[in-house]
Design an enzyme around this catalytic site. Structure first.
Site, PDB file in Angstrom:
ATOM      1  N   LYS A 165       0.715  -1.329   0.155  1.00  0.00           N
ATOM      2  CA  LYS A 165      -0.328   0.224   0.038  1.00  0.00           C
ATOM      3  C   LYS A 165       1.085   1.458   0.257  1.00  0.00           C
ATOM      4  O   LYS A 165       1.573   1.715   1.260  1.00  0.00           O
ATOM      5  CB  LYS A 165      -0.937   0.202   1.267  1.00  0.00           C
TER       6      LYS A 165
ATOM      7  N   GLU B  14      10.009   1.821  10.554  1.00  0.00           N
ATOM      8  CA  GLU B  14      10.363   3.014  10.064  1.00  0.00           C
ATOM      9  C   GLU B  14      10.127   4.775  10.302  1.00  0.00           C
ATOM     10  O   GLU B  14       9.156   4.663   9.448  1.00  0.00           O
ATOM     11  CB  GLU B  14      11.454   2.437   8.860  1.00  0.00           C
TER      12      GLU B  14
ATOM     13  N   CYS C   5      13.317  11.762   6.209  1.00  0.00           N
ATOM     14  CA  CYS C   5      13.265  10.954   7.602  1.00  0.00           C
ATOM     15  C   CYS C   5      14.544  11.500   7.799  1.00  0.00           C
ATOM     16  O   CYS C   5      14.519  11.668   9.414  1.00  0.00           O
ATOM     17  CB  CYS C   5      13.289   9.662   7.907  1.00  0.00           C
TER      18      CYS C   5
ATOM     19  N   GLU D 249       9.647  16.620  14.896  1.00  0.00           N
ATOM     20  CA  GLU D 249       9.430  16.235  12.910  1.00  0.00           C
ATOM     21  C   GLU D 249       9.136  17.817  12.875  1.00  0.00           C
ATOM     22  O   GLU D 249       8.036  17.265  12.541  1.00  0.00           O
ATOM     23  CB  GLU D 249       9.286  15.642  13.202  1.00  0.00           C
TER      24      GLU D 249
HETATM   25  P1  NAD Z   1       2.260   9.019   7.608  1.00  0.00           P
HETATM   26  O1  NAD Z   1       2.882   7.922   8.276  1.00  0.00           O
HETATM   27  O2  NAD Z   1       1.314  10.239   7.334  1.00  0.00           O
HETATM   28  O3  NAD Z   1       1.636   7.650   6.119  1.00  0.00           O
HETATM   29  C1  NAD Z   1       2.604   6.733   5.884  1.00  0.00           C
HETATM   30  C2  NAD Z   1       1.609   5.170   5.466  1.00  0.00           C
HETATM   31  O4  NAD Z   1       0.852   5.389   6.182  1.00  0.00           O
HETATM   32  C3  NAD Z   1       0.918   5.833   4.413  1.00  0.00           C
HETATM   33  O5  NAD Z   1       0.712   5.013   3.125  1.00  0.00           O
HETATM   34  C4  NAD Z   1      -0.337   5.845   5.091  1.00  0.00           C
HETATM   35  O6  NAD Z   1      -1.684   6.205   3.926  1.00  0.00           O
HETATM   36  C5  NAD Z   1      -0.416   4.952   5.671  1.00  0.00           C
HETATM   37  N1  NAD Z   1      -1.020   5.891   7.049  1.00  0.00           N
HETATM   38  C6  NAD Z   1      -1.993   6.509   7.613  1.00  0.00           C
HETATM   39  N2  NAD Z   1      -2.626   6.266   8.296  1.00  0.00           N
HETATM   40  C7  NAD Z   1      -3.018   5.219   8.269  1.00  0.00           C
HETATM   41  C8  NAD Z   1      -3.642   4.183  10.046  1.00  0.00           C
HETATM   42  N3  NAD Z   1      -3.950   4.153  10.966  1.00  0.00           N
HETATM   43  N4  NAD Z   1      -3.347   2.459   9.327  1.00  0.00           N
HETATM   44  C9  NAD Z   1      -2.210   2.022   8.417  1.00  0.00           C
HETATM   45  N5  NAD Z   1      -1.880   3.557   7.719  1.00  0.00           N
HETATM   46  C10 NAD Z   1      -1.923   4.049   7.617  1.00  0.00           C
HETATM   47  O7  NAD Z   1       3.897   9.148   7.272  1.00  0.00           O
HETATM   48  P2  NAD Z   1       4.053   9.987   5.949  1.00  0.00           P
HETATM   49  O8  NAD Z   1       2.911  11.287   6.052  1.00  0.00           O
HETATM   50  O9  NAD Z   1       3.248   9.300   4.005  1.00  0.00           O
HETATM   51  O10 NAD Z   1       5.417  10.695   5.947  1.00  0.00           O
HETATM   52  C11 NAD Z   1       6.409  11.056   6.352  1.00  0.00           C
HETATM   53  C12 NAD Z   1       6.671  10.217   7.749  1.00  0.00           C
HETATM   54  O11 NAD Z   1       7.558   9.544   7.173  1.00  0.00           O
HETATM   55  C13 NAD Z   1       7.733  10.836   7.949  1.00  0.00           C
HETATM   56  O12 NAD Z   1       7.437  11.132   9.782  1.00  0.00           O
HETATM   57  C14 NAD Z   1       8.972  10.414   7.845  1.00  0.00           C
HETATM   58  O13 NAD Z   1      10.370  10.980   8.968  1.00  0.00           O
HETATM   59  C15 NAD Z   1       8.805   8.813   7.836  1.00  0.00           C
HETATM   60  N6  NAD Z   1       9.824   8.390   7.246  1.00  0.00           N
HETATM   61  C16 NAD Z   1      10.537   7.100   7.607  1.00  0.00           C
HETATM   62  C17 NAD Z   1      11.322   6.672   6.323  1.00  0.00           C
HETATM   63  C18 NAD Z   1      12.352   5.887   8.110  1.00  0.00           C
HETATM   64  O14 NAD Z   1      13.048   5.335   7.261  1.00  0.00           O
HETATM   65  N7  NAD Z   1      13.047   5.723   9.154  1.00  0.00           N
HETATM   66  C19 NAD Z   1      11.659   7.117   5.714  1.00  0.00           C
HETATM   67  C20 NAD Z   1      10.843   8.016   4.935  1.00  0.00           C
HETATM   68  C21 NAD Z   1       9.637   8.067   6.243  1.00  0.00           C
END
Ligand code: NAD
Length: 504
Positions: free
Chosen positions: A185, A260, A294, A392
């Site tokens: 997804k 992650e 991230c 963040e």
């Molecule tokens: P997000 O947590 O909003 O969404 C990530 C994914 O989760 C999306 O596909 C979203 O649709 C899904 N999602 C949202 N709500 C959900 C729920 N209730 N249940 C299951 N899935 C759900 O994050 P984002 O805004 O897409 O990305 C940014 C974040 O990701 C930042 O915090 C960043 O630091 C983190 N990130 C971490 C890494 C790493 O390797 N540590 C890498 C990239 C991004």
């Protein structure tokens, strides 16, 4: 496909991928994504809901329980994964364009990201052949122990928008190398490159049902995947808040969970460092991907005695960072992903101002005819407790703090709930060694920033995550270890004594 007359940009129409077929959502619903840099629709996608999720999980379950993929030799799986890598290379221009237009990311950067992703597929393809378990012949003359490695089962991969194809490639090829079957997804903001992968996997010889790709909102599709009783493992990259929700949702069948998550990553700059190199890395570290990264080094922790001189270097370099159209080859920093994100970033900057910090550069949305762009921002006089120093921001905003000695610097660096990455710039071996040992993060960079290799594990401590991706053990995340004990010869140490033994 529709073409925008002014820009020539083509909007792509996609289908989801379930059980080896391109198909529409069960409800027939669709949604669109506009380029955050151009304000025009660039993609049109089926909107999956719970029914599509259940179909995708059922296909993955069947492919795991009865299909050929988990039963193939590692060598066969490896050959297929190498073919996927070759085909991704063949189709790379379409993948690049999808990530550039949906994400607003500079095209030169995305080309490098897709090249890195191809490298990950090849690295994982190699690991498919190396899962041989162990034997133990030191358990006594009657016993031989074997440990075998088996795929975990059906794995759900949930990915964010900031590095759509790379993050998928940090997970999917390793899950496949292990013999798992998968439901993917991607983020609803950047699903194009993942959806394109369905046909590529098919052409490479991945059997139907082994990989299923659906796009929907986190609250419906993501939540259903996290709760689903037929999903054995969830591998999630995204925000810490959603990661915590996934842990809770996954408790029903005690899924294996790999996370992650976010970071608040510090770069420590000592007075004895190569200050030109450090300034370049600080500017790169915080403005790369418009800070929506991230690994963004959103905290500069600089030695007090050089802080003004160093900030002057940082400001001079920042003024030369090119922000603009991600399709322009000269652009270094593209768009902010959406209005919510822009509002959040500006909120942090105004909060910092009210808290007494000084916005030395930027701090505003750029005045452009189209798109969402933010001026690279440098904030000084930040103190450890301010939200801009602990949370963040996920935008092009550098927060600057100062330190008196290295213990102080390390204490500031470790003073958040996160622990993804950290770095130090110094010419003193002792300082580098101390920081390498005492900084609390999954990756420590010494006199460099954000260098990464498939060979090196990546992941976070504390609220930055659980588990590690990449590296020689990446495939093990997607495997169970089983102990098999073989007894040889007559039963020893009878629990119930043989009849007659012990009676007078
Ligand atoms: P997000 O947590 O909003 O969404 C990530 C994914 O989760 C999306 O596909 C979203 O649709 C899904 N999602 C949202 N709500 C959900 C729920 N209730 N249940 C299951 N899935 C759900 O994050 P984002 O805004 O897409 O990305 C940014 C974040 O990701 C930042 O915090 C960043 O630091 C983190 N990130 C971490 C890494 C790493 O390797 N540590 C890498 C990239 C991004």
């Amino acid at each position: 496909m529709t073409i925008d007359q002014a820009t020539g940009i083509k909007a792509q129409s996609y289908q989801q991928w379930i059980d080896g077929n391109a198909c529409d959502a069960a409800s027939g619903e669709r949604f669109t994504r506009s380029s955050p840099a151009h304000d025009i629709v660039v993609g049109d996608y089926p909107l999956a809901d719970v029914a599509d999720t259940d179909r995708a999980v059922a296909a993955a379950r069947k492919a795991f329980d009865t299909g050929p993929w988990p039963r193939m030799s590692g060598a066969e799986r490896s050959r297929v994964l190498f073919r996927v890598a070759d085909l991704v290379e063949t189709h790379k221009d379409q993948l690049v364009l999808a990530d550039v237009l949906e994400g607003g990311k500079p095209i030169t950067q995305v080309r490098a990201e897709i090249a890195g992703a191809i490298d990950l597929w090849r690295y994982a393809a190699g690991q498919a052949r190396s899962q041989h378990g162990e034997s133990n012949s030191s358990l006594g003359p009657h016993m031989l122990g074997l440990t075998t490695r088996e795929p975990v089962g059906v794995v759900a991969l949930i990915t964010p928008w900031n590095f759509p194809f790379v993050i998928l490639s940090q997970k999917l090829p390793f899950a496949l190398a292990a013999g798992c079957t998968v439901v993917v997804k991607p983020s609803e903001l950047t699903p194009g490159s993942a959806l394109r992968l369905g046909a590529i996997l098919d052409e490479a010889g991945v059997p139907a049902g082994v990989v299923n790709i659906i796009v929907g909102y986190g609250a419906t599709v993501g939540q259903r995947l996290a709760e689903h009783p037929n999903v054995d493992m969830i591998s999630f990259t995204g925000s810490t808040a959603v990661g915590k929700g996934i842990v809770r949702a996954s408790a029903g069948n005690l899924k294996r969970v790999a996370l992650e998550l976010g970071g608040k990553n510090p770069q420590i700059v000592c007075a004895d460092a190569d200050l030109d190199a450090a300034a370049d890395a600080v500017v790169f570290g915080v403005f790369f991907n418009a800070g929506q990264c991230c690994n963004s080094s959103s905290r500069l922790i600089v030695e007090k005695s050089i802080s003004e001189e160093f900030l002057a270097r940082v400001e001079a370099l920042t003024k030369r960072v090119t922000v603009g159209d991600p399709l322009d080859e000269a652009t270094k920093v593209g768009a902010i992903v959406n209005q919510n994100q822009m509002d959040r970033i500006l909120g942090f900057v105004s909060g910092a101002r009210s808290d007494g910090a000084k916005v030395r550069l930027g701090g505003t949305r750029m005045e452009t005819a189209k798109g969402l762009f933010m001026t690279p921002t440098v904030v000084s006089d930040v103190t450890r407790q301010m939200p801009i120093a602990t949370d963040e921001v996920f935008g092009p905003v550098l927060s600057t703090l100062t330190f008196e000695d290295l213990d102080d610097a390390i204490s500031i660096a470790n003073g958040t709930h996160y622990g993804l990455s950290a770095g130090i710039w110094t010419s003193r071996y002792e300082s580098a060694l101390k920081a390498g040992r005492e900084l609390s993060a999954g990756t420590i960079w010494v006199n460099c920033w954000m260098d990464g290799f498939p060979e090196m594990p990546f992941g976070g401590m504390r609220e930055s995550g659980i588990g590690r991706e990449q590296g020689p053990h990446a495939i093990e995340d997607f495997m169970e270890t089983k102990s098999v004990l073989f007894h040889q010869g007559p039963r020893t140490n009878l629990w119930v004594p043989a009849a007659g033994v012990g009676r007078q």
